[in-house]
Scaffold this motif. Sequence first.
Motif, short mmCIF file in Angstrom:
data_model
loop_
_atom_site.label_atom_id
_atom_site.label_comp_id
_atom_site.label_asym_id
_atom_site.label_seq_id
_atom_site.Cartn_x
_atom_site.Cartn_y
_atom_site.Cartn_z
N GLU A 55 -48.54 68.06 -2.35
CA GLU A 55 -48.84 69.10 -3.33
C GLU A 55 -49.63 68.52 -4.51
O GLU A 55 -50.60 69.13 -4.98
CB GLU A 55 -47.52 69.72 -3.82
N LYS A 56 -49.23 67.35 -4.97
CA LYS A 56 -49.93 66.70 -6.08
C LYS A 56 -51.40 66.46 -5.75
O LYS A 56 -52.28 66.65 -6.59
CB LYS A 56 -49.23 65.38 -6.40
N TRP A 57 -51.66 66.04 -4.52
CA TRP A 57 -53.03 65.75 -4.08
C TRP A 57 -53.72 66.96 -3.46
O TRP A 57 -54.87 66.86 -3.02
CB TRP A 57 -53.03 64.59 -3.09
N ASN A 58 -53.03 68.10 -3.41
CA ASN A 58 -53.56 69.33 -2.80
C ASN A 58 -54.10 69.06 -1.39
O ASN A 58 -55.20 69.46 -1.04
CB ASN A 58 -54.64 69.97 -3.69
N HIS A 59 -53.31 68.33 -0.63
CA HIS A 59 -53.68 68.00 0.75
C HIS A 59 -52.42 68.09 1.60
O HIS A 59 -51.53 67.25 1.50
CB HIS A 59 -54.29 66.59 0.82
N HIS A 60 -52.35 69.12 2.42
CA HIS A 60 -51.10 69.47 3.08
C HIS A 60 -51.14 69.16 4.57
O HIS A 60 -52.11 69.51 5.25
CB HIS A 60 -50.80 70.94 2.83
N PRO A 61 -50.11 68.50 5.07
CA PRO A 61 -50.07 68.12 6.49
C PRO A 61 -49.70 69.29 7.39
O PRO A 61 -49.11 70.27 6.96
CB PRO A 61 -48.96 67.07 6.52
N GLU A 62 -50.05 69.13 8.65
CA GLU A 62 -49.48 69.96 9.70
C GLU A 62 -48.29 69.15 10.19
O GLU A 62 -48.43 67.96 10.51
CB GLU A 62 -50.48 70.13 10.85
N TRP A 63 -47.11 69.73 10.16
CA TRP A 63 -45.96 68.97 10.62
C TRP A 63 -44.91 69.86 11.21
O TRP A 63 -44.87 71.06 10.98
CB TRP A 63 -45.40 68.07 9.54
N GLU A 64 -44.06 69.24 12.03
CA GLU A 64 -42.92 69.95 12.59
C GLU A 64 -41.72 69.02 12.57
O GLU A 64 -41.86 67.80 12.70
CB GLU A 64 -43.20 70.46 14.00
N ASN A 65 -40.57 69.62 12.37
CA ASN A 65 -39.33 68.87 12.28
C ASN A 65 -38.35 69.41 13.30
O ASN A 65 -38.08 70.60 13.34
CB ASN A 65 -38.76 68.99 10.86
N VAL A 66 -37.85 68.52 14.14
CA VAL A 66 -36.78 68.86 15.07
C VAL A 66 -35.69 67.81 14.87
O VAL A 66 -35.89 66.63 15.19
CB VAL A 66 -37.26 68.86 16.54
N TYR A 67 -34.60 68.25 14.28
CA TYR A 67 -33.46 67.41 13.94
C TYR A 67 -33.89 66.14 13.20
O TYR A 67 -34.22 66.19 12.03
CB TYR A 67 -32.59 67.11 15.17
N SER A 68 -33.93 64.99 13.87
CA SER A 68 -34.20 63.72 13.19
C SER A 68 -35.64 63.22 13.39
O SER A 68 -35.94 62.07 13.09
CB SER A 68 -33.22 62.65 13.68
N LYS A 69 -36.50 64.08 13.86
CA LYS A 69 -37.87 63.69 14.17
C LYS A 69 -38.86 64.59 13.41
O LYS A 69 -38.67 65.81 13.37
CB LYS A 69 -38.09 63.81 15.68
N VAL A 70 -39.88 63.96 12.82
CA VAL A 70 -40.94 64.70 12.15
C VAL A 70 -42.27 64.26 12.76
O VAL A 70 -42.59 63.07 12.75
CB VAL A 70 -40.96 64.45 10.62
N ILE A 71 -43.01 65.21 13.30
CA ILE A 71 -44.33 64.93 13.86
C ILE A 71 -45.36 65.42 12.85
O ILE A 71 -45.36 66.59 12.47
CB ILE A 71 -44.55 65.63 15.21
N VAL A 72 -46.22 64.50 12.39
CA VAL A 72 -47.21 64.80 11.36
C VAL A 72 -48.61 64.69 11.95
O VAL A 72 -48.94 63.69 12.60
CB VAL A 72 -47.09 63.82 10.18
N THR A 73 -49.42 65.71 11.70
CA THR A 73 -50.84 65.67 12.04
C THR A 73 -51.62 65.83 10.75
O THR A 73 -51.34 66.73 9.96
CB THR A 73 -51.22 66.80 13.03
N LEU A 74 -52.60 64.94 10.55
CA LEU A 74 -53.43 64.99 9.36
C LEU A 74 -54.89 65.18 9.73
O LEU A 74 -55.42 64.49 10.60
CB LEU A 74 -53.28 63.70 8.55
N THR A 75 -55.53 66.12 9.06
CA THR A 75 -56.95 66.37 9.16
C THR A 75 -57.33 67.15 7.91
O THR A 75 -56.46 67.73 7.25
CB THR A 75 -57.33 67.14 10.44
N THR A 76 -58.59 67.16 7.58
CA THR A 76 -59.04 67.89 6.39
C THR A 76 -59.83 69.10 6.86
O THR A 76 -60.92 68.96 7.42
CB THR A 76 -59.91 66.98 5.48
N HIS A 77 -59.26 70.26 6.64
CA HIS A 77 -59.85 71.48 7.18
C HIS A 77 -61.20 71.84 6.53
O HIS A 77 -62.08 72.35 7.22
CB HIS A 77 -58.86 72.65 7.07
#
Length: 100
Positions: A55-77
Motif C-alpha cells: 500500500e505504501k508503494w502503491n504496488h499490489h500483488p496478486e496472491w492467494e492464501n490457503v491455510y499456511s501457504k501464500v502464493i504471490v505473483t508480481l507484475t506491473t499492470h
Amino acid sequence: MSEKLSEETRKTVLAPLFATGWAMVDGRDAIVKTFKFNDFSDAFGWMTRAAIWAEKWNHHPEWENVYSKVIVTLTTHDCDGLSALDAKLARKMDGLFGTA
C-alpha cells in the motif's frame, strides 16, 4: 507510470530473486513464489505486514492464501510486465519472511 525492466537490467535484478525461490510465470512477464508458514496465523500476519508495504508503494500483488501457504505473483499492470517495483516488493517480502 512504471517502466518495464530492460533485458540487461533483468539479468542483474532478477538473478538474486531466483536464488531465493522466485520463478518466472509461464506465458506472462511476471514472477511467482510460494511462501510456506507454520499455520494460518503466521501466513496471515505475513500478508498483513507485506500489505502495508504494498500500500505504501502503491504496488499490489496478486496472491492467494490457503491455510499456511501464500502464493504471490508480481507484475506491473501499467507497463504490462516486470518493473523495478516488482523486484523491490519481492525483496521486501523475502525480508519479511526471513529469506533475504
